[in-house]
Design a protein around this motif. Structure first.
Motif, short mmCIF file in Angstrom:
data_model
loop_
_atom_site.label_atom_id
_atom_site.label_comp_id
_atom_site.label_asym_id
_atom_site.label_seq_id
_atom_site.Cartn_x
_atom_site.Cartn_y
_atom_site.Cartn_z
N CYS A 236 19.81 -9.96 -16.43
CA CYS A 236 19.99 -11.05 -17.40
C CYS A 236 19.72 -12.37 -16.69
O CYS A 236 20.10 -12.54 -15.53
CB CYS A 236 21.40 -11.04 -17.98
SG CYS A 236 21.82 -9.50 -18.86
N GLN A 237 19.08 -13.29 -17.37
CA GLN A 237 18.67 -14.55 -16.75
C GLN A 237 19.81 -15.55 -16.60
O GLN A 237 19.75 -16.43 -15.76
CB GLN A 237 17.53 -15.17 -17.54
CG GLN A 237 16.25 -14.35 -17.49
CD GLN A 237 15.10 -15.03 -18.22
OE1 GLN A 237 15.30 -15.98 -18.98
NE2 GLN A 237 13.88 -14.57 -17.96
N SER A 238 20.84 -15.41 -17.43
CA SER A 238 21.95 -16.35 -17.37
C SER A 238 23.21 -15.66 -17.87
O SER A 238 23.15 -14.58 -18.47
CB SER A 238 21.66 -17.58 -18.23
OG SER A 238 21.62 -17.21 -19.61
N LYS A 239 24.35 -16.29 -17.64
CA LYS A 239 25.61 -15.73 -18.12
C LYS A 239 25.62 -15.70 -19.65
O LYS A 239 26.15 -14.76 -20.26
CB LYS A 239 26.78 -16.55 -17.58
CG LYS A 239 26.99 -16.39 -16.08
CD LYS A 239 28.22 -17.15 -15.61
CE LYS A 239 28.43 -16.96 -14.12
NZ LYS A 239 29.66 -17.66 -13.63
N GLY A 240 25.03 -16.72 -20.26
CA GLY A 240 24.97 -16.74 -21.71
C GLY A 240 24.15 -15.58 -22.25
O GLY A 240 24.53 -14.93 -23.23
N ALA A 241 23.01 -15.30 -21.58
CA ALA A 241 22.16 -14.18 -21.99
C ALA A 241 22.88 -12.86 -21.79
O ALA A 241 22.75 -11.93 -22.59
CB ALA A 241 20.85 -14.21 -21.21
N ALA A 242 23.65 -12.76 -20.69
CA ALA A 242 24.40 -11.54 -20.41
C ALA A 242 25.44 -11.29 -21.50
O ALA A 242 25.59 -10.16 -22.00
CB ALA A 242 25.07 -11.63 -19.05
#
Length: 291
Positions: A236-242
């Protein structure tokens, strides 16, 4: 040997002339002199081991005939000496036209230290549809009638990949034995439809040896969460995306869909107390290793 091999003789070989005339490819001194070394090797085996036949791929034709000629010249007028022979077969090539060779990339080795039994099995299981029948005819020991019948079934239902399955099983059994075939076939089945805790540690590492991996210190588990690890693994590219992927049900831990918002690192379901297989979607894997 030198008196029987002139530079002009070697330059006259089509296999050498073609390379020399190709400005983009050329030929190195090592490759050029290899003809003489291979020829003498044939001569030595003939004299010491009574070797009468040298077999190789079609790209070895020039070297093999040079060996036959060298033996004839070194025997001179001795009519009692045996006649030696050369035999070539079509070069086995990959889908991109490059040959299977020890110096090429993407090849499989018989030595399990170089290509694990699981990777060996998967190589043939993943063969493209337009390649598998050709390789089945090359490598299978099945009777030709059986191969033809298999080919007809494969053409009718290619999605079943019966030809790939048959070749993978036959060659893995031949090279690595029945026990290894059962182990890797089970691992392959588990990867797509089972739980990974059915695999032993050795097999699990083989299965994911070609997948991306991330190393994380066990001492850091208490301060990390699943979301952190998904980002570190680059799934995942970011925590938000995760968080978005978790909410959508796209994140799997050891092949089991994770249901929840997040998870403390200390509560991760580690296999063998050190491994965690992360997956996003159907095909994006990462092996997290904790030490």
């Amino acid at each position: 040997v030198g008196k029987h091999f002139s530079i002009n003789y070697m330059l006259g070989k089509d296999s050498v002339k073609t390379r020399i005339e190709n400005r983009d490819q050329g030929i190195s001194y090592t490759e050029f002199s290899y003809m003489m070394l291979q020829s003498y090797d044939f001569y030595h085996l003939h004299e010491k081991e009574n070797c009468l036949l040298q077999i190789g791929a079609s790209d070895q034709w020039g070297n093999i005939t040079a060996g036959v000629e060298l033996i004839r010249r070194m025997q001179g007028d001795d009519q009692d000496k045996d006649i030696v022979y050369g035999l070539t077969f079509p070069l086995v090539t990959k889908a991109d036209g490059s040959k299977f060779g020890k110096t090429e990339s993407g090849n499989v080795w018989l030595n399990p230290d170089k290509t694990s039994p699981y990777q060996f099995y998967q190589f043939f299981l993943r063969l493209p549809d337009d390649e598998v029948i050709k390789l089945l005819r090359f490598f299978s020991m099945k009777p030709m009638d059986e191969i033809r019948a298999l080919e007809e079934r494969f053409k009718a239902e290619p999605h079943k990949r019966e030809a790939q399955q048959a070749l993978a099983e036959e060659l893995t059994l031949l090279i690595h034995g029945e026990a290894e075939l059962k182990r890797v076939a089970h691992a392959s089945k588990v990867l797509f439809s089972g739980t990974l805790d059915e695999l032993d540690e050795k097999t699990l590492k083989e299965v994911f040896s070609e997948a991306p991996s991330v190393q994380i210190a066990k001492s850091e588990l208490g301060s990390k969460t699943l979301v952190d690890i998904l980002v570190e693994s680059k799934l995942c590219q970011s925590k938000g995306a995760a968080r978005k992927d978790i909410k959508a049900g796209a994140v799997y831990l050891n092949n089991q869909r994770f249901e929840g918002e997040d998870l403390s690192g200390a509560d991760l379901p580690l296999l063998f107390d050190s491994l965690l297989v992360l997956r996003r979607g159907k095909k994006n894997y990462c092996l997290a290793q904790f030490s």
